[in-house]
Design a protein around this motif. Structure first.
Motif, PDB file in Angstrom:
ATOM      1  N   MET A 290      -5.215   7.444  -8.734  1.00  0.00           N
ATOM      2  CA  MET A 290      -4.113   7.085  -9.307  1.00  0.00           C
ATOM      3  C   MET A 290      -4.267   5.761 -10.200  1.00  0.00           C
ATOM      4  N   VAL A 291      -3.796   5.805 -11.500  1.00  0.00           N
ATOM      5  CA  VAL A 291      -4.114   4.800 -12.293  1.00  0.00           C
ATOM      6  C   VAL A 291      -2.609   4.342 -12.652  1.00  0.00           C
ATOM      7  N   ALA A 292      -2.249   2.893 -12.399  1.00  0.00           N
ATOM      8  CA  ALA A 292      -1.018   2.428 -12.839  1.00  0.00           C
ATOM      9  C   ALA A 292      -1.052   1.178 -13.248  1.00  0.00           C
ATOM     10  N   ALA A 293      -0.088   0.770 -14.191  1.00  0.00           N
ATOM     11  CA  ALA A 293       0.016  -0.362 -14.939  1.00  0.00           C
ATOM     12  C   ALA A 293       1.214  -0.473 -15.490  1.00  0.00           C
ATOM     13  N   PRO A 294       1.783  -1.567 -15.759  1.00  0.00           N
ATOM     14  CA  PRO A 294       3.082  -1.676 -16.702  1.00  0.00           C
ATOM     15  C   PRO A 294       2.605  -1.484 -18.119  1.00  0.00           C
ATOM     16  N   THR A 295       3.706  -1.123 -19.148  1.00  0.00           N
ATOM     17  CA  THR A 295       3.575  -1.030 -20.408  1.00  0.00           C
ATOM     18  C   THR A 295       2.598  -2.164 -20.894  1.00  0.00           C
ATOM     19  N   GLY A 296       1.377  -1.686 -21.629  1.00  0.00           N
ATOM     20  CA  GLY A 296       0.575  -2.782 -22.211  1.00  0.00           C
ATOM     21  C   GLY A 296      -0.538  -3.359 -21.260  1.00  0.00           C
ATOM     22  N   GLY A 297      -0.601  -2.776 -20.245  1.00  0.00           N
ATOM     23  CA  GLY A 297      -1.221  -3.577 -19.001  1.00  0.00           C
ATOM     24  C   GLY A 297      -2.863  -3.168 -18.866  1.00  0.00           C
ATOM     25  N   GLY A 298      -3.173  -2.266 -19.778  1.00  0.00           N
ATOM     26  CA  GLY A 298      -4.206  -1.799 -19.979  1.00  0.00           C
ATOM     27  C   GLY A 298      -4.947  -0.485 -19.391  1.00  0.00           C
ATOM     28  N   LYS A 299      -3.977   0.281 -18.857  1.00  0.00           N
ATOM     29  CA  LYS A 299      -4.250   1.569 -18.342  1.00  0.00           C
ATOM     30  C   LYS A 299      -5.139   2.610 -19.085  1.00  0.00           C
ATOM     31  N   SER A 300      -4.374   2.781 -20.524  1.00  0.00           N
ATOM     32  CA  SER A 300      -5.119   3.609 -21.555  1.00  0.00           C
ATOM     33  C   SER A 300      -6.524   3.286 -21.838  1.00  0.00           C
TER      34      SER A 300
ATOM     35  N   SER B 173      -0.182   9.819  -1.728  1.00  0.00           N
ATOM     36  CA  SER B 173      -0.999   9.875  -0.707  1.00  0.00           C
ATOM     37  C   SER B 173      -1.904  10.741  -0.539  1.00  0.00           C
ATOM     38  N   GLN B 174      -2.309  11.961  -1.633  1.00  0.00           N
ATOM     39  CA  GLN B 174      -3.211  12.652  -1.867  1.00  0.00           C
ATOM     40  C   GLN B 174      -4.401  12.159  -2.532  1.00  0.00           C
ATOM     41  N   CYS B 175      -4.179  10.872  -3.150  1.00  0.00           N
ATOM     42  CA  CYS B 175      -5.084  10.122  -3.826  1.00  0.00           C
ATOM     43  C   CYS B 175      -6.222   9.459  -2.871  1.00  0.00           C
ATOM     44  N   LYS B 176      -7.448   9.387  -3.108  1.00  0.00           N
ATOM     45  CA  LYS B 176      -8.378   8.595  -2.401  1.00  0.00           C
ATOM     46  C   LYS B 176      -8.630   7.392  -2.756  1.00  0.00           C
ATOM     47  N   LEU B 177      -8.609   7.181  -4.340  1.00  0.00           N
ATOM     48  CA  LEU B 177      -8.695   5.857  -4.928  1.00  0.00           C
ATOM     49  C   LEU B 177      -7.181   5.596  -5.782  1.00  0.00           C
ATOM     50  N   THR B 178      -7.024   4.312  -5.854  1.00  0.00           N
ATOM     51  CA  THR B 178      -6.000   3.853  -6.688  1.00  0.00           C
ATOM     52  C   THR B 178      -6.491   2.783  -7.363  1.00  0.00           C
ATOM     53  N   TYR B 179      -6.195   2.669  -8.816  1.00  0.00           N
ATOM     54  CA  TYR B 179      -6.592   1.639  -9.865  1.00  0.00           C
ATOM     55  C   TYR B 179      -5.144   1.180 -10.382  1.00  0.00           C
ATOM     56  N   LEU B 180      -5.184  -0.177 -10.313  1.00  0.00           N
ATOM     57  CA  LEU B 180      -4.004  -1.135 -10.572  1.00  0.00           C
ATOM     58  C   LEU B 180      -4.408  -2.186 -11.217  1.00  0.00           C
ATOM     59  N   PHE B 181      -3.379  -2.480 -12.342  1.00  0.00           N
ATOM     60  CA  PHE B 181      -3.491  -3.764 -13.089  1.00  0.00           C
ATOM     61  C   PHE B 181      -2.205  -4.656 -12.639  1.00  0.00           C
ATOM     62  N   LYS B 182      -2.542  -5.689 -13.164  1.00  0.00           N
ATOM     63  CA  LYS B 182      -1.302  -6.880 -12.655  1.00  0.00           C
ATOM     64  C   LYS B 182       0.109  -6.364 -13.005  1.00  0.00           C
TER      65      LYS B 182
ATOM     66  N   ILE C  36       4.513  -1.376  -4.183  1.00  0.00           N
ATOM     67  CA  ILE C  36       3.055  -1.055  -4.112  1.00  0.00           C
ATOM     68  C   ILE C  36       2.510  -1.707  -2.686  1.00  0.00           C
ATOM     69  N   ALA C  37       2.769  -2.728  -2.299  1.00  0.00           N
ATOM     70  CA  ALA C  37       2.438  -3.317  -0.972  1.00  0.00           C
ATOM     71  C   ALA C  37       2.843  -2.412   0.232  1.00  0.00           C
TER      72      ALA C  37
ATOM     73  N   ILE D 121      -3.324 -10.055  -3.851  1.00  0.00           N
ATOM     74  CA  ILE D 121      -4.296  -9.479  -4.519  1.00  0.00           C
ATOM     75  C   ILE D 121      -3.834  -9.624  -6.213  1.00  0.00           C
ATOM     76  N   ASN D 122      -2.619  -9.203  -6.169  1.00  0.00           N
ATOM     77  CA  ASN D 122      -1.845  -9.190  -7.548  1.00  0.00           C
ATOM     78  C   ASN D 122      -1.795 -10.499  -8.119  1.00  0.00           C
ATOM     79  N   ARG D 123      -1.814 -11.710  -7.268  1.00  0.00           N
ATOM     80  CA  ARG D 123      -1.778 -12.787  -7.899  1.00  0.00           C
ATOM     81  C   ARG D 123      -3.377 -13.155  -8.312  1.00  0.00           C
ATOM     82  N   GLU D 124      -4.172 -12.551  -7.932  1.00  0.00           N
ATOM     83  CA  GLU D 124      -5.603 -13.029  -8.310  1.00  0.00           C
ATOM     84  C   GLU D 124      -6.168 -12.260  -9.503  1.00  0.00           C
ATOM     85  N   LEU D 125      -5.418 -11.021 -10.031  1.00  0.00           N
ATOM     86  CA  LEU D 125      -5.772 -10.499 -10.964  1.00  0.00           C
ATOM     87  C   LEU D 125      -5.166 -11.212 -12.444  1.00  0.00           C
ATOM     88  N   GLN D 126      -6.354 -11.214 -13.429  1.00  0.00           N
ATOM     89  CA  GLN D 126      -6.030 -11.713 -14.591  1.00  0.00           C
ATOM     90  C   GLN D 126      -5.756 -10.581 -15.348  1.00  0.00           C
ATOM     91  N   LYS D 127      -5.413 -10.893 -16.891  1.00  0.00           N
ATOM     92  CA  LYS D 127      -5.132 -10.018 -17.626  1.00  0.00           C
ATOM     93  C   LYS D 127      -6.183  -8.815 -17.899  1.00  0.00           C
TER      94      LYS D 127
END
Length: 226
Positions: free
Chosen positions: A12-22, A162-171, A181-182, A191-197
């Protein structure tokens, strides 16, 4: 660097619009390309990943309205980017992409499939698309790996996540998203508070290992238009 997404796993790759996922997804595709791995990107926008055409031998397929395609021909290519034309409506595009997914699953050849705006495939946030669920459950035996990409994480069925082994998340900035998400990732609020842009959190669901991939590590070779 050891890239876990090179292994046999749904993601899974998830982020808000403009968060950097593409940008990140394009980087992942470049790494797969460099390793000689097969992939197909099912894009929902005309320019999101168009910079990847700079990769030699990558096949570009434009999905046009009211047009039929022989998707078995795509199996002959190692790297494929599918994009809509400006006139292709979302519903028709998703139907084409379902046909591609069905063909990929039937071919039983190792491949990574990037499913952009994966929330659009499902009947509702609680019920997964039957084909996506089938591939998520059975595809790994053929090394068919799905990468679900979404900016609407609460609209994506947890059964597929739940079928995903890996998740990639942006702030994430919306408190409701963070709390949601928690429930899947321990200590995400901290962890989310530690993430920079444009930093990316990598979470391994099997080991509970957490790694932060800094934005400075995610360097594209091809131009990003998203």
């Amino acid at each position: 660097m050891d890239y876990k997404f090179m292994k046999n796993a749904h993601m899974m790759v998830a982020a808000p619009t403009g968060g950097g996922k593409s940008y990140f997804v394009g980087w992942m595709a470049e790494k797969l390309y460099q390793a000689g791995r097969r992939f197909i990107i099912l894009d929902t926008k005309t320019r999101n990943h168009i910079g990847l055409v700079a990769l030699k031998k990558l096949k570009l397929l434009k999905i046009k309205p009211n047009t039929q395609y022989d998707y078995w021909k795509l199996i002959n290519y190692d790297q494929v980017l599918c994009i809509p034309t400006e006139r292709t409506k979302t519903k028709e595009l998703i139907n084409h992409y379902r046909a591609i997914l069905d063909t990929v699953f039937a071919a039983k050849k190792p491949i990574t499939v990037f499913v952009e705006e994966a929330h659009n495939y499902n009947p509702n946030p609680h019920v997964p698309d039957e084909l996506l669920e089938l591939i998520a459950r059975e595809g790994r035996s053929s090394r068919i790996n799905l990468v679900f990409i979404t900016q609407r994480i609460q609209d994506f069925p947890k059964l597929l996540w739940s079928q995903c082994k890996l998740t990639y998340l942006f702030k994430f900035m919306i408190p409701q998203d963070v709390k949601y998400i928690a429930r899947m990732i321990p200590n995400f609020e901290e962890i989310n508070r530690e993430l920079q842009k444009h930093d990316c959190l990598e979470y391994d669901h099997e080991s509970n290992e957490v790694r932060i991939i800094r934005a400075s590590e995610i360097i594209r070779r091809t131009r990003h238009y998203g």
